[in-house]
Design a protein around this motif. Structure first.
Motif, PDB file in Angstrom:
ATOM      1  N   UNK A 208       5.800   9.215  -2.722  1.00  0.00           N
ATOM      2  CA  UNK A 208       5.151   9.472  -4.021  1.00  0.00           C
ATOM      3  C   UNK A 208       3.733   9.487  -4.057  1.00  0.00           C
ATOM      4  N   UNK A 209       3.052   9.866  -4.987  1.00  0.00           N
ATOM      5  CA  UNK A 209       1.770  10.041  -5.223  1.00  0.00           C
ATOM      6  C   UNK A 209       1.234   9.512  -6.524  1.00  0.00           C
ATOM      7  N   UNK A 210       0.048   9.081  -6.512  1.00  0.00           N
ATOM      8  CA  UNK A 210      -0.574   8.465  -7.996  1.00  0.00           C
ATOM      9  C   UNK A 210      -1.081   9.599  -8.659  1.00  0.00           C
TER      10      UNK A 210
ATOM     11  N   UNK B 113     -11.319   4.496 -10.335  1.00  0.00           N
ATOM     12  CA  UNK B 113     -11.875   4.550  -9.275  1.00  0.00           C
ATOM     13  C   UNK B 113     -12.671   3.617  -8.775  1.00  0.00           C
ATOM     14  N   UNK B 114     -13.307   2.588  -9.908  1.00  0.00           N
ATOM     15  CA  UNK B 114     -14.069   1.491  -9.594  1.00  0.00           C
ATOM     16  C   UNK B 114     -13.184   0.334  -8.891  1.00  0.00           C
TER      17      UNK B 114
ATOM     18  N   UNK C  84     -10.209   5.622  -2.962  1.00  0.00           N
ATOM     19  CA  UNK C  84      -9.466   6.948  -2.944  1.00  0.00           C
ATOM     20  C   UNK C  84      -9.518   7.863  -3.954  1.00  0.00           C
ATOM     21  N   UNK C  85     -10.073   7.298  -5.075  1.00  0.00           N
ATOM     22  CA  UNK C  85     -10.121   7.874  -6.395  1.00  0.00           C
ATOM     23  C   UNK C  85     -11.623   8.526  -6.732  1.00  0.00           C
TER      24      UNK C  85
ATOM     25  N   UNK D 234      -7.477  12.285  -6.534  1.00  0.00           N
ATOM     26  CA  UNK D 234      -7.218  11.107  -5.256  1.00  0.00           C
ATOM     27  C   UNK D 234      -7.194  11.791  -4.194  1.00  0.00           C
ATOM     28  N   UNK D 235      -7.543  11.011  -3.104  1.00  0.00           N
ATOM     29  CA  UNK D 235      -7.596  11.167  -1.820  1.00  0.00           C
ATOM     30  C   UNK D 235      -6.237  10.476  -1.140  1.00  0.00           C
TER      31      UNK D 235
END
Length: 300
Positions: free
Chosen positions: A244-246, A259-260, A266-267, A278-279
């Motif tokens: 699954x992915x975010x 991201x913080x 990754x974001x 997202x990476x």
């Protein structure tokens, strides 16, 4: 009888002089530089790694966990009556969620000498797993704050104690080969599917349903045991196990908090252009971003 008051003249003289000390608490006094006072805890930064508890020599830090809707409510308690204010918790916290402030006013009722904070952490997408690139270096076991990982280099074996693991993601971030991840593979069907139904026929658990007239394909995740029989039997090779992915929903306001808070970096959020990426290589599916999103726009 005569009395001698040798200090009387000094006492009277001091009545007309400026005080040589601060008139605390009537006048606020500034603490010395680098003074270690009352502990401040920011639960929005915490990843529940437990390193603060591990390095606290007087055991002044405790943690309670409670299952709630949407995840687990984690509360950290700081007992300032036992704390020695050594600053080890602050130094070892990887997310800088703990700070020793310059507040020295800690005289009062016992209940005023406790600091605590809570947050709800959404469970990761799956259990911690290891890939084929592992070299069994043992760094993950060494870095795990809960001692949940065991690595046997001689026999090339790797195990994790699920009861101890708190899904903090420290091991994933430290792995030099990037082979650790929170895994929950799901069977997915690609665009080349011809809805022949062979996968449904071969599935030993009866987890797959194929509707040829309507060209639909579904899998029952509760029944699926990830055995891979369907993947091997698919004539078009369109079935595969995918993690699954975010994903970010329409309610996102691009505040950048995800991201913080992402422990893996990754974001990326571009507020002016309202873009969110997202990476997938860096993302470990720890769920931290999902838990911290103020708009609940993120999901796995």
């Amino acid at each position: 009888m005569s009395f001698s008051f040798p200090y009387l003249k000094y006492a009277v003289g001091n009545l007309f002089k400026k005080s040589s000390c601060d008139m605390y608490p009537f006048v606020e006094s500034t603490a010395a530089d680098k003074y270690r006072g009352r502990i401040a805890y920011d639960p929005t930064k915490c990843i529940n790694c437990g390193l603060c508890m591990k390095v606290c020599s007087p055991s002044a830090i405790t943690r309670t966990e409670k299952e709630v809707e949407g995840g687990k409510e984690i509360t950290f308690h700081f007992d300032l009556t036992s704390c020695t204010f050594c600053g080890m918790c602050q130094d070892f916290c990887p997310q800088k969620a703990i700070e020793l402030t310059a507040d020295y006013g800690m005289v009062g009722k016992r209940e005023e000498l406790f600091t605590e904070g809570s947050y709800v952490k959404e469970a990761p997408a799956g259990k911690l797993g290891i890939g084929d690139d592992c070299v069994f270096c043992g760094l993950c076991a060494k870095m795990c704050p809960q001692g949940a990982i065991t690595v046997d280099r001689a026999n090339k074996s790797w195990t994790v104690d699920e009861d101890k693991c708190v899904k903090c993601g420290v091991c994933v971030g430290k792995c030099p080969k990037k082979t650790l991840d929170f895994q929950k593979p799901q069977v997915q069907c690609g665009e080349d599917c011809v809805y022949c139904g062979l996968c449904a026929k071969m599935c030993p658990q009866g987890a797959i349903t194929v509707d040829r007239p309507n060209k639909s394909w579904t899998v029952d995740e509760d029944k699926c045991v990830k055995c891979g029989v369907c993947v091997g039997k698919c004539p078009k090779k369109t079935l595969d196990f995918q993690k699954p992915q975010v994903q970010c929903g329409e309610d996102c306001v691009y505040c950048g908090l995800c991201a913080k808070m992402c422990p893996q970096g990754a974001i990326t959020v571009d507020r002016p252009n309202k873009s969110w990426t997202v990476d997938k290589e860096k993302c470990v599916l720890c769920g931290m971003c999902v838990s911290k999103c103020p708009k609940k726009a993120l999901k796995i």
